[in-house]
Design an enzyme around this catalytic site. Sequence first.
Site, PDB file in Angstrom:
ATOM      1  N   HIS A   1      37.140  36.811  34.747  1.00 56.26           N
ATOM      2  CA  HIS A   1      36.669  35.816  35.712  1.00 56.26           C
ATOM      3  C   HIS A   1      35.229  36.060  36.167  1.00 56.26           C
ATOM      4  O   HIS A   1      34.754  35.397  37.089  1.00 56.26           O
ATOM      5  CB  HIS A   1      37.582  35.805  36.945  1.00 56.26           C
ATOM      6  CG  HIS A   1      38.951  35.293  36.682  1.00 56.26           C
ATOM      7  ND1 HIS A   1      40.051  35.655  37.449  1.00 56.26           N
ATOM      8  CD2 HIS A   1      39.429  34.443  35.735  1.00 56.26           C
ATOM      9  CE1 HIS A   1      41.126  35.053  36.982  1.00 56.26           C
ATOM     10  NE2 HIS A   1      40.772  34.315  35.943  1.00 56.26           N
TER      11      HIS A   1
ATOM     12  N   HIS B   1      39.264  46.193  31.378  1.00 56.65           N
ATOM     13  CA  HIS B   1      39.919  45.065  32.038  1.00 56.65           C
ATOM     14  C   HIS B   1      40.815  44.358  31.022  1.00 56.65           C
ATOM     15  O   HIS B   1      40.326  43.642  30.149  1.00 56.65           O
ATOM     16  CB  HIS B   1      38.853  44.111  32.578  1.00 56.65           C
ATOM     17  CG  HIS B   1      39.354  43.125  33.577  1.00 56.65           C
ATOM     18  ND1 HIS B   1      39.533  43.442  34.905  1.00 56.65           N
ATOM     19  CD2 HIS B   1      39.718  41.832  33.462  1.00 56.65           C
ATOM     20  CE1 HIS B   1      39.968  42.383  35.569  1.00 56.65           C
ATOM     21  NE2 HIS B   1      40.097  41.389  34.709  1.00 56.65           N
TER      22      HIS B   1
ATOM     23  N   HIS C   1      42.883  44.448  36.120  1.00 59.23           N
ATOM     24  CA  HIS C   1      43.282  43.075  35.804  1.00 59.23           C
ATOM     25  C   HIS C   1      44.664  42.688  36.308  1.00 59.23           C
ATOM     26  O   HIS C   1      44.834  41.588  36.806  1.00 59.23           O
ATOM     27  CB  HIS C   1      43.221  42.769  34.300  1.00 59.23           C
ATOM     28  CG  HIS C   1      43.670  41.369  33.965  1.00 59.23           C
ATOM     29  ND1 HIS C   1      42.963  40.254  34.354  1.00 59.23           N
ATOM     30  CD2 HIS C   1      44.762  40.896  33.303  1.00 59.23           C
ATOM     31  CE1 HIS C   1      43.595  39.165  33.923  1.00 59.23           C
ATOM     32  NE2 HIS C   1      44.688  39.526  33.304  1.00 59.23           N
TER      33      HIS C   1
END
Length: 258
Positions: free
Chosen positions: A68, A152, A177
């Site tokens: 993100h 991640h 994550h």
Amino acid sequence: MKILAIGDVYGKAGVECITERLRKLRGREGAELVIVNGENCAPGNGMDLRGAKALLEAGADVLTGGNHSLRQSSCFGLLEEDPCVLRPLNFPDIAPGKGYCILRASQGLRVLVINAQGQVYLDATVDNPFTATERLLDKLKGQYDFAVCDFHAEATSEKAAFASCFDGRIAAIWGTHTHVQTADERILPKGSGFISDLGMCGVEDSIIGTRAEQVVQYYRTHIRTRYEAAEGKTVLCGAVFEISPSDGRCVSVKRIRE
């Protein structure tokens, strides 16, 4: 030396949690370097400029990211200008920012901080994290004393495989994550410290930071709504890795949840 790694900061509550507690935690643990995953510090998701600056002002030395990282364009300038604000290494080269930095620590030690993203159950169009990390270590050979990495990723198997691949070459490897802290912290056979997931900083009585009733409703009906951040008592999750300055091996890993 000790490195404090903090899991995914979720929304306003997570940022406030870091602002209120990080300096005290750093002092108590004697951490020389603090690395915080800030990819979801913006309201909703992503990393925005306000949230990123708040985390840095609260005492984070490096901000790492994830899938993100580029959701909020307000942080693009910071990604380009601040070498200690990272996005995953294996994003396309044209994306703003970069996936590593080198910091100077005590005794003149040079610490390479890497941020990479997995492919399993995530965006498989990113470059292979194994080969991207191999290339980076080869490229920077001789320019750092030891490396650490925020990997991640969704799948525990991919995280464990990544750690096994770089055991002995990256001193500390932690997963982010999932927002759920794992209890598998350990020293790998060749001396790297590892934990599958640090957990999150956000509201404890939630589902990975969001209002539980909304997530339950989705699983019951499969009707999607915009998830809202939960409210209430917050939890801070992470881990402290102690690295030997003499040989760059990890000598201990301690989970943090408070």
